[in-house]
Write an enzyme that holds these catalytic residues in place. Structure first.
Site, PDB file in Angstrom:
ATOM      1  N   THR A   1     -22.057  24.153 -23.197  1.00 13.83           N
ATOM      2  CA  THR A   1     -22.638  23.915 -24.514  1.00 13.83           C
ATOM      3  C   THR A   1     -22.080  22.606 -25.045  1.00 13.83           C
ATOM      4  O   THR A   1     -20.972  22.221 -24.686  1.00 13.83           O
ATOM      5  CB  THR A   1     -22.349  25.088 -25.480  1.00 13.83           C
ATOM      6  N   GLY A   2     -22.858  21.936 -25.875  1.00 12.02           N
ATOM      7  CA  GLY A   2     -22.425  20.646 -26.414  1.00 12.02           C
ATOM      8  C   GLY A   2     -23.589  19.686 -26.413  1.00 12.02           C
ATOM      9  O   GLY A   2     -24.742  20.107 -26.502  1.00 12.02           O
TER      10      GLY A   2
ATOM     11  N   GLY B   1     -26.278  17.944 -24.915  1.00  7.25           N
ATOM     12  CA  GLY B   1     -27.001  18.096 -23.653  1.00  7.25           C
ATOM     13  C   GLY B   1     -27.152  16.795 -22.883  1.00  7.25           C
ATOM     14  O   GLY B   1     -27.018  16.759 -21.661  1.00  7.25           O
TER      15      GLY B   1
ATOM     16  N   THR C   1     -25.234  26.424 -28.126  1.00  6.45           N
ATOM     17  CA  THR C   1     -26.053  27.231 -27.223  1.00  6.45           C
ATOM     18  C   THR C   1     -25.300  28.490 -26.840  1.00  6.45           C
ATOM     19  O   THR C   1     -24.098  28.426 -26.595  1.00  6.45           O
ATOM     20  CB  THR C   1     -26.310  26.419 -25.934  1.00  6.45           C
TER      21      THR C   1
ATOM     22  N   GLY D   1     -32.799  19.848 -23.733  1.00  7.93           N
ATOM     23  CA  GLY D   1     -31.395  19.563 -23.448  1.00  7.93           C
ATOM     24  C   GLY D   1     -30.987  20.064 -22.077  1.00  7.93           C
ATOM     25  O   GLY D   1     -31.810  20.256 -21.179  1.00  7.93           O
TER      26      GLY D   1
ATOM     27  N   ARG E   1     -38.101  17.355 -27.051  1.00  7.46           N
ATOM     28  CA  ARG E   1     -36.782  17.079 -26.444  1.00  7.46           C
ATOM     29  C   ARG E   1     -36.241  18.346 -25.780  1.00  7.46           C
ATOM     30  O   ARG E   1     -36.289  19.428 -26.348  1.00  7.46           O
ATOM     31  CB  ARG E   1     -35.823  16.594 -27.525  1.00  7.46           C
TER      32      ARG E   1
HETATM   33  N1  ASP Z   1     -26.458  21.811 -25.189  1.00  7.79           N
HETATM   34  C1  ASP Z   1     -27.457  22.081 -26.183  1.00  7.79           C
HETATM   35  C2  ASP Z   1     -28.492  21.001 -26.161  1.00  7.79           C
HETATM   36  O1  ASP Z   1     -28.150  19.853 -25.987  1.00  7.79           O
HETATM   37  C3  ASP Z   1     -26.907  22.239 -27.563  1.00  7.79           C
HETATM   38  C4  ASP Z   1     -25.613  22.970 -27.662  1.00  7.79           C
HETATM   39  O2  ASP Z   1     -25.142  23.577 -26.743  1.00  7.79           O
HETATM   40  O3  ASP Z   1     -25.006  22.956 -28.707  1.00  7.79           O
HETATM   41  O4  ASP Z   1     -29.643  21.293 -26.371  1.00  7.79           O
END
Ligand code: ASP
Length: 318
Positions: free
Chosen positions: A201-202, A204, A150, A180, A178
Site C-alpha cells: 500500500t502507498g 502506486g 489500500t 494504481g 487512473r
Molecule cells: N496503492 C494505492 C494506489 O496507488 C493507494 C494506497 O495503497 O494507499 O492506488
C-alpha cells in the site's frame, strides 16, 4: 496451521471474520474474500469500497485483485464504478482462462452480466470530503493525494493453500481512469503457496517501479524470512527512488510465508497492520522504520478507540 495478515487497522473486523473461517478448516479463498468484503462494505473507510473517496470528476472508481497461490490464477479489475464488492468480481475473473484483468466499462459489463450487485458507491460523506478538498486545494495549493490506504491481505489455510487480495478506491482526486498498483500482479500483490505472499500500500506509481510484492516473494524464495524480505525490499526501493528521482512516495508492505511466519515494513510513520494466526488472536500493530529496521508495537486501546472515533466523527462542509 493457518494465518492471515492485512494492511491497515481497517482490516481488523474483516480479519476477525476470516479467523472464524480459518479456525474451522475453511479455505484461504473464502476467508480472504470474506475479510475484504467486510472492509469494502463499511461506509466509514474512505479508501476502499462503499464510501471510498472519488476521483477528480467525483466518481468512485475502484481497483481490486485476487490471486490463488496454488494455481497462480489471477483476477483483477481496474477503475470499475457502481459495484458493491470489487474483490468478488476479481475473484470470479481469476477463474477465467483469458480476460483475467478488465477495466472500466468492460469490467462493469462483465460484473453486470455475471449478476454482481450494483450499487452507487459515492456516499454523502465522501461528497463532503470531495467538496472540502476542492476548497483546500483552491486556498492552499496542497497536493490532492492524501486520503489513500489500500486493504491488502495474504492468507494461509490449514491445507497449506495461500491467497492474496487487494481492494482500493486508489488515490483521492486521481484522474479518471487512473489505475494504481493494487490490481497489478507483482506490484500490489503476489502469492505462491510454495513460498509465501506479499501485498503493498502507498503511492502506486512508486510501488510499481519496484514490483515490490513480487520482490518480497522472491527474497523469501531465496531464504529470507518475511520480516527480512519486507525490510530489504522497502529499504532498497526507497533508496533507489531517492537516489534516482530525489524522493520516494509512501511504501508499506506486509508478507506471510507458507509456515505462517509474517513480516511488515514501511518508509512512513503511522503504518498499521493486522495479523491473526493459529497461535495468535487478531492483533493490530503499528510499525516504525528506525534506520532500516522496522519495529512493530501492539496498538494501545487508546489508539484503537481514537482511530474509530476519528473515522466516524461528523464532518462539516466547508
Ligand atoms: N496503492 C494505492 C494506489 O496507488 C493507494 C494506497 O495503497 O494507499 O492506488
Amino acid at each position: 496451521m493457518w494465518g492471515i495478515i492485512a494492511t491497515w487497522r481497517m482490516a481488523l473486523e474483516g480479519i476477525e471474520e476470516a479467523e472464524k473461517i480459518l479456525i474451522q478448516d475453511g479455505k484461504a479463498s473464502q476467508a480472504i474474500e470474506t475479510a475484504i468484503r467486510n472492509v469494502e462494505d463499511f461506509p466509514y473507510y474512505k479508501s476502499v469500497g462503499y464510501g471510498g473517496l472519488p476521483n477528480e470528476a467525483m466518481e468512485v472508481e475502484l481497483d481490486a485483485a485476487y490471486m490463488d497461490g496454488d494455481t497462480l490464477d489471477i483476477g483483477a479489475i481496474g477503475a470499475i464504478k457502481d459495484f458493491a464488492n470489487p474483490i468478488s468480481i476479481a475473484k470470479r475473473l481469476s477463474k477465467e482462462k483469458v480476460n483475467n484483468m478488465l477495466v472500466g466499462y468492460g469490467a462493469e459489463k462483465f460484473a453486470y452480466d455475471e449478476g454482481f450487485e450494483s450499487k452507487n458507491m459515492l456516499t454523502d460523506r465522501a461528497k463532503i470530503h470531495y467538496h472540502n478538498r476542492q476548497q483546500e486545494i483552491l486556498q492552499q495549493q496542497i497536493k490532492p493525494y492524501d486520503g489513500h490506504d489500500t486493504v491488502g491481505m495474504v492468507c494461509l489455510d490449514n491445507d497449506g493453500k495461500m491467497t492474496a487480495a487487494t481492494s482500493t478506491s486508489g488515490l483521492f482526486m486521481k484522474k479518471q481512469g487512473r489505475i494504481g498498483d493494487s490490481p497489478i500482479s507483482g506490484s500490489g500483490f503476489y502469492v505462491d503457496s510454495k513460498v509465501g505472499g506479499a501485498t503493498a500500500t502507498g503511492l502506486g506509481e512508486d510501488l510499481m517501479k519496484g514490483c515490490i510484492s513480487y520482490e518480497i516473494v522472491r527474497l523469501m524464495k531465496e531464504g529470507k524470512n518475511p520480516q527480512q524480505a519486507c525490510e530489504i525490499a522497502v529499504n532498497q526501493l526507497d533508496k533507489e527512488l531517492k537516489e534516482r528521482r530525489g524522493e520516494a512516495g509512501d511504501i508499506s508492505v506486509v508478507a506471510m510465508n507458507n509456515k505462517g511466519e509474517w513480516g511488515a515494513a514501511t518508509n512512513i510513520s503511522g503504518f498499521s497492520f493486522v495479523v491473526a494466526t493459529d497461535t495468535q488472536e487478531p492483533i493490530v500493530y503499528l510499525t516504525k522504520n528506525i534506520n532500516g529496521q522496522c519495529i512493530h508495537e501492539k496498538a494501545s486501546e487508546e489508539w484503537l478507540n481514537e482511530y474509530m472515533q476519528e473515522r466516524m466523527k461528523p464532518i462539516i462542509k466547508k
